[in-house]
Design a protein around this motif. Sequence first.
Motif, PDB file in Angstrom:
ATOM      1  N   GLN A 259      -7.095   8.619   8.515  1.00 16.57           N
ATOM      2  CA  GLN A 259      -7.786   7.366   8.839  1.00 16.57           C
ATOM      3  C   GLN A 259      -7.319   6.187   7.977  1.00 16.57           C
ATOM      4  OE1 GLN A 259      -9.709   7.530  11.444  1.00 16.57           O
ATOM      5  NE2 GLN A 259     -10.151   9.717  11.571  1.00 16.57           N
ATOM      6  N   GLU A 260      -6.313   6.405   7.116  1.00 19.64           N
ATOM      7  CA  GLU A 260      -5.822   5.338   6.241  1.00 19.64           C
ATOM      8  C   GLU A 260      -4.521   4.762   6.790  1.00 19.64           C
ATOM      9  OE1 GLU A 260      -7.373   4.131   3.723  1.00 19.64           O
ATOM     10  OE2 GLU A 260      -8.938   5.634   3.392  1.00 19.64           O
ATOM     11  N   ARG A 261      -4.147   3.601   6.291  1.00 17.81           N
ATOM     12  CA  ARG A 261      -2.882   2.974   6.639  1.00 17.81           C
ATOM     13  C   ARG A 261      -2.144   2.623   5.356  1.00 17.81           C
ATOM     14  NH1 ARG A 261      -1.857   4.259  11.565  1.00 17.81           N
ATOM     15  NH2 ARG A 261      -0.673   2.385  12.102  1.00 17.81           N
ATOM     16  N   ALA A 262      -0.826   2.680   5.405  1.00 15.05           N
ATOM     17  CA  ALA A 262      -0.029   2.390   4.218  1.00 15.05           C
ATOM     18  C   ALA A 262       1.320   1.826   4.644  1.00 15.05           C
ATOM     19  CB  ALA A 262       0.162   3.649   3.375  1.00 15.05           C
ATOM     20  N   ASP A 263       2.015   1.217   3.695  1.00 13.84           N
ATOM     21  CA  ASP A 263       3.358   0.687   3.924  1.00 13.84           C
ATOM     22  C   ASP A 263       4.437   1.721   3.612  1.00 13.84           C
ATOM     23  OD1 ASP A 263       2.566  -2.099   4.529  1.00 13.84           O
ATOM     24  OD2 ASP A 263       1.877  -2.086   2.452  1.00 13.84           O
ATOM     25  N   ILE A 264       4.189   2.529   2.575  1.00 13.69           N
ATOM     26  CA  ILE A 264       5.185   3.484   2.071  1.00 13.69           C
ATOM     27  C   ILE A 264       4.478   4.791   1.745  1.00 13.69           C
ATOM     28  CG2 ILE A 264       6.712   4.008   0.104  1.00 13.69           C
ATOM     29  CD1 ILE A 264       7.336   1.014  -0.061  1.00 13.69           C
ATOM     30  N   LEU A 265       5.150   5.905   2.011  1.00 12.92           N
ATOM     31  CA  LEU A 265       4.673   7.225   1.592  1.00 12.92           C
ATOM     32  C   LEU A 265       5.650   7.785   0.575  1.00 12.92           C
ATOM     33  CD1 LEU A 265       2.866   9.791   1.860  1.00 12.92           C
ATOM     34  CD2 LEU A 265       4.410  10.510   3.721  1.00 12.92           C
ATOM     35  N   VAL A 266       5.124   8.245  -0.565  1.00  7.20           N
ATOM     36  CA  VAL A 266       5.961   8.916  -1.568  1.00  7.20           C
ATOM     37  C   VAL A 266       5.495  10.360  -1.698  1.00  7.20           C
ATOM     38  CG1 VAL A 266       6.552   6.823  -2.819  1.00  7.20           C
ATOM     39  CG2 VAL A 266       4.511   8.078  -3.484  1.00  7.20           C
TER      40      VAL A 266
ATOM     41  N   ARG B   9       0.860  -1.185   0.000  1.00  2.18           N
ATOM     42  CA  ARG B   9       0.000   0.000   0.000  1.00  2.18           C
ATOM     43  C   ARG B   9       0.899   1.238   0.000  1.00  2.18           C
ATOM     44  NH1 ARG B   9      -5.241  -0.108   1.192  1.00  2.18           N
ATOM     45  NH2 ARG B   9      -5.170   1.699   2.586  1.00  2.18           N
ATOM     46  N   ILE B  10       0.831   1.984  -1.088  1.00  2.00           N
ATOM     47  CA  ILE B  10       1.654   3.189  -1.220  1.00  2.00           C
ATOM     48  C   ILE B  10       0.746   4.410  -1.239  1.00  2.00           C
ATOM     49  CG2 ILE B  10       3.296   4.448  -2.655  1.00  2.00           C
ATOM     50  CD1 ILE B  10       4.504   1.886  -3.539  1.00  2.00           C
ATOM     51  N   ALA B  11       1.045   5.348  -0.344  1.00  2.00           N
ATOM     52  CA  ALA B  11       0.325   6.624  -0.265  1.00  2.00           C
ATOM     53  C   ALA B  11       1.160   7.697  -0.952  1.00  2.00           C
ATOM     54  CB  ALA B  11       0.077   7.005   1.190  1.00  2.00           C
ATOM     55  N   GLY B  12       0.498   8.667  -1.569  1.00  2.00           N
ATOM     56  CA  GLY B  12       1.217   9.700  -2.299  1.00  2.00           C
ATOM     57  C   GLY B  12       0.764  11.105  -1.960  1.00  2.00           C
ATOM     58  N   LEU B  13       1.711  12.026  -1.996  1.00  2.00           N
ATOM     59  CA  LEU B  13       1.419  13.456  -1.864  1.00  2.00           C
ATOM     60  C   LEU B  13       2.337  14.193  -2.826  1.00  2.00           C
ATOM     61  CD1 LEU B  13      -0.307  15.522  -0.227  1.00  2.00           C
ATOM     62  CD2 LEU B  13       1.724  15.864   1.188  1.00  2.00           C
ATOM     63  N   GLY B  14       1.791  14.609  -3.958  1.00  3.02           N
ATOM     64  CA  GLY B  14       2.586  15.327  -4.945  1.00  3.02           C
ATOM     65  C   GLY B  14       2.582  16.818  -4.689  1.00  3.02           C
ATOM     66  N   GLY B  15       3.361  17.526  -5.478  1.00  2.00           N
ATOM     67  CA  GLY B  15       3.368  18.980  -5.412  1.00  2.00           C
ATOM     68  C   GLY B  15       4.213  19.535  -4.280  1.00  2.00           C
ATOM     69  N   VAL B  16       4.066  20.849  -4.069  1.00  2.00           N
ATOM     70  CA  VAL B  16       4.870  21.566  -3.076  1.00  2.00           C
ATOM     71  C   VAL B  16       3.987  22.517  -2.279  1.00  2.00           C
ATOM     72  CG1 VAL B  16       7.005  21.469  -4.431  1.00  2.00           C
ATOM     73  CG2 VAL B  16       5.445  23.410  -4.738  1.00  2.00           C
ATOM     74  N   PHE B  17       4.505  22.914  -1.146  1.00  2.00           N
ATOM     75  CA  PHE B  17       3.853  23.946  -0.343  1.00  2.00           C
ATOM     76  C   PHE B  17       4.179  25.311  -0.925  1.00  2.00           C
ATOM     77  CE2 PHE B  17       4.564  20.426   2.691  1.00  2.00           C
ATOM     78  CZ  PHE B  17       3.238  20.182   3.049  1.00  2.00           C
ATOM     79  N   ARG B  18       3.176  26.158  -1.013  1.00  2.00           N
ATOM     80  CA  ARG B  18       3.373  27.529  -1.494  1.00  2.00           C
ATOM     81  C   ARG B  18       2.688  28.496  -0.534  1.00  2.00           C
ATOM     82  NH1 ARG B  18       2.604  25.121  -7.070  1.00  2.00           N
ATOM     83  NH2 ARG B  18       4.616  25.365  -8.125  1.00  2.00           N
ATOM     84  N   GLY B  19       3.385  29.587  -0.232  1.00  2.00           N
ATOM     85  CA  GLY B  19       2.901  30.527   0.766  1.00  2.00           C
ATOM     86  C   GLY B  19       1.557  31.155   0.461  1.00  2.00           C
TER      87      GLY B  19
END
Length: 260
Positions: free
Chosen positions: A178-185, A119-129
């Motif tokens: 509330q989710e569970r995963a093995d890896i975060l990318v 189970r791989i979770a993802g969060l793309g992009g960047v933080f912008r002010g």
Amino acid sequence: MNSSTGRDPHQCLRAISGPRAKMAQNIPMIYFLGDTHGKFQHVIDAVHHGRPDAVVFLGDIQARQPLDLELACIAEMTDIWFVHGNHDTDSDTSYANLFESKFAHRNLHGRIAEVAGLRIAGLGGVFRGQVWMPPAHWKYEQPADFAACCGAGNLWRNGLPRKHRSTIFPSDCFGLLQERADILVTHEAPSAHPHGFTIIDELARSLGVSKSFHGHHHDRRDYRSHTRRLGFEAFGVGLRGITDGRGRVVRAGDCDTTPA
């Protein structure tokens, strides 16, 4: 404009954090790919040589033609997944070649997918002010809030300005609660990197991951001294670098200075 809900992603993530999920003992072969910036021959060569079960791009892909065409010669050899980076919305062409390619449904941003049995979770992009720069409180919780305030002349295709389609909104993180995963990318880095973010740490812990992989900074640093504090193993994958699911270097990044 602050969120009317009053939710704080840091508090939400800490509240649901629990014991880390254990990754399967038989780890499949997955390659995590550092920023490619339009060059793919090293990926093609690595897949032909190593025959991984899957590959996951960590953003700033910048395909020069639709991604399915760039990778046509390996599409039947491995599963192809990605999160996007900030440069993937630099131009109409970069956007279309990724988000409108036949691999568009393989975007892991804001969700969890089973990849080669993990189970791989993802969060793309960047933080912008303009939207959210942790640890500060966000200005807009979700894309619709920002689009409603940025002016019709700044909209793109009747929605978010193209640049901000690679901006991280708090709602992107809430979607993983509330989710569970093995890896975060992710494209952004956790706090082990000098330019990383504790919110990435908190997201990883709330998911219970064993490992996280990120791109963006074009370097590979040794995070081993941070593992106990983080609660998971973190790996940065350098410019056009390739790291496997155990954290081993398959191909050093073009700017790497840390020994493999």
